[in-house]
Design a protein around this motif. Sequence first.
Motif, short mmCIF file in Angstrom:
data_model
loop_
_atom_site.label_atom_id
_atom_site.label_comp_id
_atom_site.label_asym_id
_atom_site.label_seq_id
_atom_site.Cartn_x
_atom_site.Cartn_y
_atom_site.Cartn_z
N SER A 188 60.35 -38.56 -16.72
CA SER A 188 59.16 -38.99 -15.81
C SER A 188 59.24 -38.97 -14.24
O SER A 188 60.43 -39.16 -13.80
N SER A 189 58.27 -38.75 -13.65
CA SER A 189 58.30 -38.70 -12.08
C SER A 189 57.60 -39.75 -11.68
O SER A 189 56.30 -40.01 -11.77
N ARG A 190 57.91 -40.29 -10.59
CA ARG A 190 56.88 -41.49 -9.73
C ARG A 190 57.13 -40.92 -8.29
O ARG A 190 58.24 -40.37 -7.72
N SER A 191 55.91 -41.25 -7.74
CA SER A 191 56.08 -40.92 -6.04
C SER A 191 56.08 -42.42 -5.45
O SER A 191 55.44 -43.27 -5.74
N LEU A 192 56.87 -42.42 -4.48
CA LEU A 192 57.12 -43.78 -3.60
C LEU A 192 57.73 -43.20 -2.19
O LEU A 192 58.86 -42.81 -2.15
#
Length: 87
Positions: free
Chosen positions: A3-7
């Motif tokens: 899973s990838s998230r952007s922050l």
Amino acid sequence: MSSSRSLDTLDPFKFEIMTRRMGHEAVLRSVDVALSSSLSSVKLNVVVIKGLNDAEVLDFVELTKTKALSVRFIEFMPFTGRFGYRT
């Protein structure tokens, strides 16, 4: 499965400025949920912008010491329109 998230910032105020919306806490919660799941990897994408969030790079690196998280730093590339990227 991963899973990838952007922050792009760990600061809730900067988050609202950069994204033009609230939701910093929701993103952090989603990272924690992903980390506690059976995913094989969790990646955090961070766009680094000089003068805005570049001072937070080491803070993001510190996260990897306490969480099974990969942080990927992405260079900000301002787009000027049909003629391409500014240098």
